[in-house]
Design a protein around this motif. Structure first.
Motif, PDB file in Angstrom:
ATOM      1  N   PHE A   1       0.727  -1.091  -0.267  1.00 14.48           N
ATOM      2  CA  PHE A   1       0.111   0.160   0.376  1.00 14.48           C
ATOM      3  C   PHE A   1       0.960   1.097   0.096  1.00 14.48           C
ATOM      4  CE2 PHE A   1      -2.883   2.981   2.103  1.00 14.48           C
ATOM      5  CZ  PHE A   1      -3.840   3.194   1.435  1.00 14.48           C
ATOM      6  N   ALA A   2       1.740   1.288   0.695  1.00 12.64           N
ATOM      7  CA  ALA A   2       2.912   2.090   0.818  1.00 12.64           C
ATOM      8  C   ALA A   2       3.481   2.668  -0.786  1.00 12.64           C
ATOM      9  CB  ALA A   2       3.327   2.234   1.941  1.00 12.64           C
ATOM     10  N   ILE A   3       3.685   1.160  -0.941  1.00 20.45           N
ATOM     11  CA  ILE A   3       4.443   1.912  -2.599  1.00 20.45           C
ATOM     12  C   ILE A   3       3.368   2.017  -3.081  1.00 20.45           C
ATOM     13  CG2 ILE A   3       5.877   0.335  -4.400  1.00 20.45           C
ATOM     14  CD1 ILE A   3       6.472  -1.965  -2.058  1.00 20.45           C
ATOM     15  N   PHE A   4       2.807   1.391  -3.158  1.00 23.19           N
ATOM     16  CA  PHE A   4       1.674   1.782  -4.280  1.00 23.19           C
ATOM     17  C   PHE A   4       0.983   3.418  -4.455  1.00 23.19           C
ATOM     18  CE2 PHE A   4      -3.296   3.139  -5.003  1.00 23.19           C
ATOM     19  CZ  PHE A   4      -3.403   3.015  -6.381  1.00 23.19           C
ATOM     20  N   ILE A   5       1.190   4.331  -2.962  1.00 23.34           N
ATOM     21  CA  ILE A   5       0.714   6.087  -2.639  1.00 23.34           C
ATOM     22  C   ILE A   5       1.375   6.693  -2.776  1.00 23.34           C
ATOM     23  CG2 ILE A   5       0.111   7.490  -0.996  1.00 23.34           C
ATOM     24  CD1 ILE A   5      -2.054   5.732  -0.815  1.00 23.34           C
ATOM     25  N   ALA A   6       3.070   6.081  -2.634  1.00 20.68           N
ATOM     26  CA  ALA A   6       4.311   6.109  -3.332  1.00 20.68           C
ATOM     27  C   ALA A   6       4.313   7.235  -4.481  1.00 20.68           C
ATOM     28  CB  ALA A   6       5.832   6.528  -2.450  1.00 20.68           C
TER      29      ALA A   6
ATOM     30  N   LEU B   1       1.628   6.686  -6.852  1.00 21.82           N
ATOM     31  CA  LEU B   1       0.800   7.463  -7.449  1.00 21.82           C
ATOM     32  C   LEU B   1       0.923   8.811  -6.773  1.00 21.82           C
ATOM     33  CD1 LEU B   1      -2.515   6.517  -8.223  1.00 21.82           C
ATOM     34  CD2 LEU B   1      -2.909   7.462  -6.006  1.00 21.82           C
ATOM     35  N   VAL B   2       1.969   9.477  -5.990  1.00 18.27           N
ATOM     36  CA  VAL B   2       2.063  11.051  -5.584  1.00 18.27           C
ATOM     37  C   VAL B   2       3.393  11.411  -6.858  1.00 18.27           C
ATOM     38  CG1 VAL B   2       2.642  12.707  -3.985  1.00 18.27           C
ATOM     39  CG2 VAL B   2       1.512  10.772  -3.688  1.00 18.27           C
ATOM     40  N   PHE B   3       3.953  10.356  -6.874  1.00 15.45           N
ATOM     41  CA  PHE B   3       4.992  10.668  -7.978  1.00 15.45           C
ATOM     42  C   PHE B   3       5.102  10.967  -9.602  1.00 15.45           C
ATOM     43  CE2 PHE B   3       8.874   9.043 -10.648  1.00 15.45           C
ATOM     44  CZ  PHE B   3       9.831  10.496  -9.430  1.00 15.45           C
ATOM     45  N   ALA B   4       3.920  10.088  -9.970  1.00 13.76           N
ATOM     46  CA  ALA B   4       3.803  10.061 -10.799  1.00 13.76           C
ATOM     47  C   ALA B   4       1.962  11.500 -10.881  1.00 13.76           C
ATOM     48  CB  ALA B   4       2.294   9.424 -11.251  1.00 13.76           C
ATOM     49  N   GLN B   5       1.960  11.745 -10.486  1.00 13.12           N
ATOM     50  CA  GLN B   5       0.776  12.882  -9.944  1.00 13.12           C
ATOM     51  C   GLN B   5       1.751  14.577 -10.145  1.00 13.12           C
ATOM     52  OE1 GLN B   5      -1.036  13.916  -6.617  1.00 13.12           O
ATOM     53  NE2 GLN B   5      -1.011  16.065  -7.271  1.00 13.12           N
TER      54      GLN B   5
END
Lengths: 476, 171
Positions: free
Chosen positions: B95-100, B102-106
């Motif tokens: 989950f942490a990797i997924f959020i990271a 996502l934020v990076f892509a944004q």
């Protein structure tokens, strides 16, 4: 700043509540009898603000250089908040002694929550929306856990706080993205350039996050996890306040934001989202409520399904839908406050007598309470000619006009399911013998509050035009 | 190379290094200390961008108040077996990797593909002025006076709430 006495006059509801909070705090500090004085001060403040708002409804103005709107649509919401809170204060005078939390801070927190809601309903700037939301939510988190000795109350406060903070995270992230794209926080300038901004994917994502955050606050399915435990664990009067005025405040913000799709009529990007959460909330709330034996829990699930009915209006997003939602919110507030008022009269210490069985044979012990409870149940089920029926009717009509007939059909279907559990309570009250002897103490102020809610529910039902014309005059 | 660029490079290196250290340390106290270092480096970068107010707030709020919160939490939870807490929680890491990501892509999208929004008050000088404490104070007491007042009530309610929930008993 208000420039002249006219503007100060229009700000009076906010000013009176703001001053009321400070005065209540001083009384709480210096008076030994603060518990007996504060209810009446709160009552005066709420009745004044509610009546003042409805009298000055036609004086629609934007104050503080585009920060706060007074009169018009916010005035209707202010009326709902303040009269609802006044009715619950009347209930609290007796109830909060039974709940063993009889201290003045209770009333101060309720006033703060209402001030937050009024700020939300009148906001013309995203900052105002957020600060009003936080003022309301933080007061509610504390109110949910006001009795520290009860483990159910502690559980409610903690759950509400954690999920509320989660929702706030969504809202702030959404606001950050909206501001990043539009470089303004003014709602009006966002609405004016709405069609330009929607070409940017980040703006859509921001708005979606914002709306998801508020879906928590209106207690729609899949964001409903906190609702049953919080509504059951909190004090009954606090639950009444959270489930009615709190929901109304969240809807008022959604209406402010979604008026963009009303103005730029062809842009209705969130209709699928609202159609899905409306369908799921209606069916989930109605079906799960059937299995509930505890009345507060049953009303919690009923609150989820009512959020679904109102979300139909958000999916339809035309001007009929918006006035329908406001009518529904007013009707829902008064019928739910009436129902929670009766629960608070019958409830005893340590959450006793909140089960369905406690209501068996109520008709023979207290005909008046049984009659009013049946009235509120019929209204919640949407049986004409009560206020609840017209709320649903206007929302369904707006859905049909927006070519969402299937959504209206699901709504009718779900209402039919919900009739079962509302009427089950009526059957318990009139056709079952009571198993245990319950001594009933009916406080006169609580009864007054129930009677006033009942009269409002009947009045809005018999002459819905009186309220609807008022709403239509401010929506257009 | 001018001084500004050299300072920028040093600060970014410190920030990147300390943020890697935060997530790789086994001892949570060490992570917290590296987080403070990261906050200070960020405050320096804000200062280079002429956002003095943001820089001061970063130090006061993040390095001051929020760090105290972190340290309190570390003190209250049992830190001895924290390695075993994370060891068998694969989903949290995913989950942490997924959020990271996502934020990076944004952020990457914002920087490389999206036109920064047209700024309402144009020139660089105006922007620099907007970040100064004087102009923020003026805005706060003129345009944003109403949210400022309501924020006062928010603090009042938070204080009352904390006292209600923390006080042993009433009267």
């Amino acid at each position: 700043m208000p420039q002249n006495s006219q503007e100060i006059l229009l700000m009076l509801p906010h000013v009176v509540i703001g001053v009321g909070i400070v005065i209540s705090l001083l009384i709480e500090m210096y008076s030994k009898k603060s518990e007996t004085i504060l209810p009446w001060i709160s009552l005066f403040v709420f009745v004044f603000a509610g009546v003042h708002s409805i009298i000055n409804i036609s004086a629609n103005q934007i104050l503080f250089g585009g920060m706060l709107e007074v009169g018009g649509k916010p005035a209707i919401f202010n009326f709902i908040f303040n009269i609802g809170a006044a009715l619950l204060i009347l209930n609290s005078i007796d109830y909060i002694k039974k709940y063993e939390s009889n201290h003045g801070e209770y009333y101060i927190l309720i006033q703060s929550a209402i001030l937050g809601m009024m700020v939300m309903a009148g906001s013309k700037d995203i900052f105002m929306i957020f600060i009003g939301l936080e003022l309301m939510s933080i007061a509610f988190y504390v109110l949910a856990g006001i009795n520290k000795k009860k483990s159910s109350s502690n559980e409610a406060a903690l759950k509400y706080f954690l999920l509320g903070a989660f929702a706030t995270g969504f809202i702030v992230y959404g606001i950050a993205l909206i501001y990043g794209v539009s470089s303004t926080t003014s709602v009006d300038s966002i609405i004016q350039n709405f069609s330009t901004f929607t070409q940017n994917i980040l703006f859509i994502v921001g708005l979606l996050l914002f709306i998801i955050g508020f879906s928590f606050k209106i207690a729609a399915f899949p964001f409903h996890m906190w609702v049953p435990d919080v509504y059951q664990g909190s004090a009954t009067t606090v639950t009444g306040l959270m489930s009615t005025t709190g929901k109304t405040a969240a809807f008022s913000v959604l209406l402010i934001i979604l008026s963009a799709s009303l103005i730029n009529y062809n842009i209705d990007i969130f209709a699928p989202y609202f159609a899905v959460i409306a369908t799921l909330s209606m069916l989930y709330g109605s079906i799960v409520a059937i299995a509930q034996k505890n009345l507060k829990r049953m009303l919690a699930y009923s609150s989820i399904s009512h959020a679904g009915y109102m979300a139909i209006g958000l999916a339809a997003a035309n001007s009929e839908a918006f006035s329908g939602i406001i009518f529904y919110l007013a009707a829902y507030t008064f019928m739910n406050i009436g129902a929670f008022g009766i629960i608070s009269i019958i409830e005893k210490q340590n959450d006793a007598n909140t089960d369905l069985t406690a209501y068996a044979g109520l008709a023979s012990k207290s005909p008046i309470l049984a009659a009013f409870m049946s009235l509120f149940m019929f209204a919640l089920a949407g049986i004409p000619p009560l206020a609840g029926f017209f709320g649903k009717y206007y929302v369904f009509i707006s859905a049909i006009e927006a070519d969402l007939t299937w959504l209206a059909v699901v709504g009718v279907f779900s209402s039919v399911i919900s009739v079962y559990f509302y009427l089950r309570l009526v059957v318990y009250m009139y056709f079952k013998e009571s198993e245990k002897d319950i001594d009933l103490h009916i406080d006169k102020y609580s009864l007054l509050s129930v009677v006033v809610s009942g009269i409002l529910v009947i009045y809005f039902g018999i002459s819905p035009d009186s309220l609807l014309n008022l709403i239509l005059s401010v929506v257009n | 190379m001018n001084l500004e660029l050299i300072l920028f490079l040093i600060l970014t290196l410190v920030a990147a290094f300390s943020s890697v250290m935060v997530i790789t340390r086994k001892n949570p106290i060490l992570s917290a200390v590296y987080l403070i270092l990261n906050f200070f480096a960020l405050a320096g970068i804000y200062l280079l961008l002429n956002a003095q107010f943001l820089s001061v707030v970063q130090v006061i709020v993040y390095a001051g108040a929020i760090m105290i919160l972190f340290l309190f939490v570390i003190m209250l939870i049992n830190t001895e077996n924290e390695a075993s807490i994370l060891a068998d929680k694969k989903p949290i890491k995913v989950f942490a990797i997924f959020i990271a990501v996502l934020v990076f892509a944004q952020i990457a999208y914002l920087i490389f593909y999206s036109n920064p929004a047209e700024l309402s008050n144009g020139t660089i000088e105006n922007l620099i002025k907007a970040g100064q404490i004087e102009s923020i104070g003026r805005e706060l007491y003129t345009t944003y006076i109403l949210p400022f007042l309501i924020a006062g009530y928010l603090l009042l309610v938070a204080t009352i709430g904390a006292i209600i929930l923390a006080k042993k008993k009433f009267e």
